[in-house]
Enzyme design. Sequence first.
Site, PDB file in Angstrom:
ATOM      1  N   GLU A  29      10.220   1.121   9.959  1.00 32.07           N
ATOM      2  CA  GLU A  29      10.870   2.403   9.964  1.00 32.07           C
ATOM      3  C   GLU A  29      10.755   3.383  10.013  1.00 32.07           C
ATOM      4  OE1 GLU A  29      13.838   1.891   9.214  1.00 32.07           O
ATOM      5  OE2 GLU A  29      14.473  -0.112   8.854  1.00 32.07           O
ATOM      6  N   CYS A  56      13.672  11.114   6.230  1.00 31.02           N
ATOM      7  CA  CYS A  56      14.103  10.476   8.029  1.00 31.02           C
ATOM      8  C   CYS A  56      14.955  10.727   8.001  1.00 31.02           C
ATOM      9  CB  CYS A  56      13.614   9.018   7.626  1.00 31.02           C
ATOM     10  SG  CYS A  56      14.491   7.851   6.224  1.00 31.02           S
ATOM     11  N   LYS A  73       1.071  -1.017  -0.004  1.00 30.70           N
ATOM     12  CA  LYS A  73       0.071  -0.166   0.007  1.00 30.70           C
ATOM     13  C   LYS A  73       1.272   1.059   0.730  1.00 30.70           C
ATOM     14  CE  LYS A  73      -1.827   2.994   2.528  1.00 30.70           C
ATOM     15  NZ  LYS A  73      -1.520   4.147   2.026  1.00 30.70           N
TER      16      LYS A  73
HETATM   17  P1  NAD Z   1       2.569   8.708   7.431  1.00 28.63           P
HETATM   18  O1  NAD Z   1       2.904   7.708   8.252  1.00 28.63           O
HETATM   19  O2  NAD Z   1       2.061   9.458   7.456  1.00 28.63           O
HETATM   20  O3  NAD Z   1       2.174   7.786   6.240  1.00 28.63           O
HETATM   21  C1  NAD Z   1       2.883   6.249   5.211  1.00 28.63           C
HETATM   22  C2  NAD Z   1       2.092   5.518   5.327  1.00 28.63           C
HETATM   23  O4  NAD Z   1       1.000   5.015   5.866  1.00 28.63           O
HETATM   24  C3  NAD Z   1       1.435   5.837   4.031  1.00 28.63           C
HETATM   25  O5  NAD Z   1       0.898   4.501   2.928  1.00 28.63           O
HETATM   26  C4  NAD Z   1      -0.053   6.428   3.961  1.00 28.63           C
HETATM   27  O6  NAD Z   1      -1.060   6.539   3.680  1.00 28.63           O
HETATM   28  C5  NAD Z   1       0.285   5.165   5.321  1.00 28.63           C
HETATM   29  N1  NAD Z   1      -1.031   5.584   6.597  1.00 28.63           N
HETATM   30  C6  NAD Z   1      -1.711   6.950   6.993  1.00 28.63           C
HETATM   31  N2  NAD Z   1      -2.100   6.269   7.921  1.00 28.63           N
HETATM   32  C7  NAD Z   1      -2.519   5.419   8.135  1.00 28.63           C
HETATM   33  C8  NAD Z   1      -3.440   5.012   9.376  1.00 28.63           C
HETATM   34  N3  NAD Z   1      -3.979   5.192  10.353  1.00 28.63           N
HETATM   35  N4  NAD Z   1      -3.164   3.226   8.833  1.00 28.63           N
HETATM   36  C9  NAD Z   1      -2.496   2.605   8.437  1.00 28.63           C
HETATM   37  N5  NAD Z   1      -1.658   3.354   7.024  1.00 28.63           N
HETATM   38  C10 NAD Z   1      -1.281   4.773   7.586  1.00 28.63           C
HETATM   39  O7  NAD Z   1       3.955   9.056   6.914  1.00 28.63           O
HETATM   40  P2  NAD Z   1       4.567   9.545   5.143  1.00 28.63           P
HETATM   41  O8  NAD Z   1       3.978  11.518   6.300  1.00 28.63           O
HETATM   42  O9  NAD Z   1       4.015   9.669   4.284  1.00 28.63           O
HETATM   43  O10 NAD Z   1       5.815   9.895   5.384  1.00 28.63           O
HETATM   44  C11 NAD Z   1       6.580  10.948   6.097  1.00 28.63           C
HETATM   45  C12 NAD Z   1       7.410  10.189   7.441  1.00 28.63           C
HETATM   46  O11 NAD Z   1       8.188   8.778   7.164  1.00 28.63           O
HETATM   47  C13 NAD Z   1       8.551  10.780   8.136  1.00 28.63           C
HETATM   48  O12 NAD Z   1       8.439  10.816   9.865  1.00 28.63           O
HETATM   49  C14 NAD Z   1       9.641  10.122   7.694  1.00 28.63           C
HETATM   50  O13 NAD Z   1      11.094  10.204   8.673  1.00 28.63           O
HETATM   51  C15 NAD Z   1       8.976   8.805   8.136  1.00 28.63           C
HETATM   52  N6  NAD Z   1      10.241   7.732   6.751  1.00 28.63           N
HETATM   53  C16 NAD Z   1      10.705   7.144   7.953  1.00 28.63           C
HETATM   54  C17 NAD Z   1      11.740   6.284   6.924  1.00 28.63           C
HETATM   55  C18 NAD Z   1      13.237   5.278   7.522  1.00 28.63           C
HETATM   56  O14 NAD Z   1      13.385   4.306   6.891  1.00 28.63           O
HETATM   57  N7  NAD Z   1      12.990   5.100   8.583  1.00 28.63           N
HETATM   58  C19 NAD Z   1      12.381   6.827   5.708  1.00 28.63           C
HETATM   59  C20 NAD Z   1      11.107   7.810   5.080  1.00 28.63           C
HETATM   60  C21 NAD Z   1      10.251   7.830   5.566  1.00 28.63           C
END
Ligand code: NAD
Length: 492
Positions: A265, A299, A189
């Site tokens: 992650e 991140c 997803k």
């Molecule tokens: P997000 O948590 O808003 O979304 C991530 C994913 O989860 C998306 O596919 C989103 O549609 C889905 N999602 C959102 N709410 C959900 C729910 N309630 N239930 C299930 N799925 C849900 O994050 P984002 O804004 O897409 O990405 C940015 C974040 O990701 C930052 O905090 C960044 O640090 C983190 N990130 C971490 C890494 C790592 O490897 N540690 C890598 C890249 C990004």
Amino acid sequence: MNVAAKMSPMVSFDIASLPTGLFIDGQWRSGGEGKTIDVLDPSTGDVIVAVADATVQNAIEAVAAAHKAAKGWAATAPRKRSDILRRCFELMIERKAMLAELISLENGKTLSDAHGEVGYAAEFFRWFSEEAVRLNGEISTAPSGANKIIVEHQPIGVSVLVTPWNFPAAMATRKIAPALAAGCTCVLKPATETPLTALVLANLYAEAGVPAGVVNVITTSKSGPAVSSMLNDARVRKLSFTGSTEVGRVLLREAANTVVSCSMELGGNAPFIVFDDADLDAAIEGAMIAKMRNGGEACTAANRFYVQSGIAKEFSRRLAERMGSMKVAVGYDASAQCGPLINPKAVERIAGLVGDAKARGAIVLTGGGPLERQGFYFAPTVLSDVPSDSEISSEEIFGPVAAITTFTTEDEVVELANGTEYGLISYVYTKDLARGLRVSERMDSGMVGLNRGLVSDPAAPFGGTKQSGLGREGAHHGILEFCETKYIAASW
Ligand code: NAD
């Protein structure tokens, strides 16, 4: 809307030919209720195209497809799985230019960052094509001498993979490649903001020989209910999530119902420490990479710059000069050095963080606010004298803003650097190797860049401590996240 009329002349592929459906059991289909989600170009704010909006029922159909394909894929010879993964790598490299443009179009990152991402994303297929045939177990004699202890790694089963928008290709391949190498099938997803890369890659995997049902991709505006329904389906045995700590916490709770294995992650808040004795040229180069790769939307992005008092002024001046001279433009304009942010909410949030820091006494050396133009732009910004209690020091910025604080002693900076709930990565610059290694070991983070602004490598274990995550991606560790350890006590 007329999609072609919105097509940028700088994008060389035909937008109308992009897949926009759900990819389930090797077939493209529309969402259950016929609804769609608009995908925006952050460089202009225009709609690129609309993709299918999966229902909860569609999510369960994807799980059923992955479950149906699971036995066959697990039984496929490792060499054959390896060859297919290798083909995925080759096809991605062959299509690098198109994939980079697509990533830039839907995410806003610069073309050069997008090229870097495609290469990085493809490398996970090459790395895990090699790991697929090296999944060794163990055999030993029990201390009592009564039997043998045989340990093997079996595929954990149907895996749900949830990815963010900031690396639309790499965050998906970092999960799909090890899952497939281990013999697991999956449902991906992708983020609602950037689904197109994942959909184009779904076709590429099929072309490389990935059988129907082994990789399923669903796009949905109902992420919460869709992912929750999959986690509560007993056929799902693994959740691999990359995204914010906030959503990660929610999903860990969800996964508890069926005791699904979780790899997480999550967010970061990386300290970037520069000691007086650092090679200043190298520190500035490293700072530009650690801060500005992906326009700060990583991140691993340097979030808090801690610079020792002897060089703080010079470091700040030079960083402001470099950041202030960056060309901010449409991501897929080849001359852009910094693209837009992902959406208007991100611009507003970062403006709020900068405003708070200024109100507490931070000084703006360059930039300082949003850019008045079509699209979602924020000027590359450097703040000095940032008080460590400002919001920008405790929150993930996720944008082109460098916040600089001055420190005096090693103990002081270690305490400042570790004073966060996050623990993904830290950066340390010093020419004194003993100090560099000592401070690296004292960092409460899963990764450290020592005199380096970039650490990501498919051959290395990527991941965080504390609330930055659980588990590791890449390296040999990455494939083990998709395995269940089986112990057989054997007598013969
Ligand atoms: P997000 O948590 O808003 O979304 C991530 C994913 O989860 C998306 O596919 C989103 O549609 C889905 N999602 C959102 N709410 C959900 C729910 N309630 N239930 C299930 N799925 C849900 O994050 P984002 O804004 O897409 O990405 C940015 C974040 O990701 C930052 O905090 C960044 O640090 C983190 N990130 C971490 C890494 C790592 O490897 N540690 C890598 C890249 C990004």
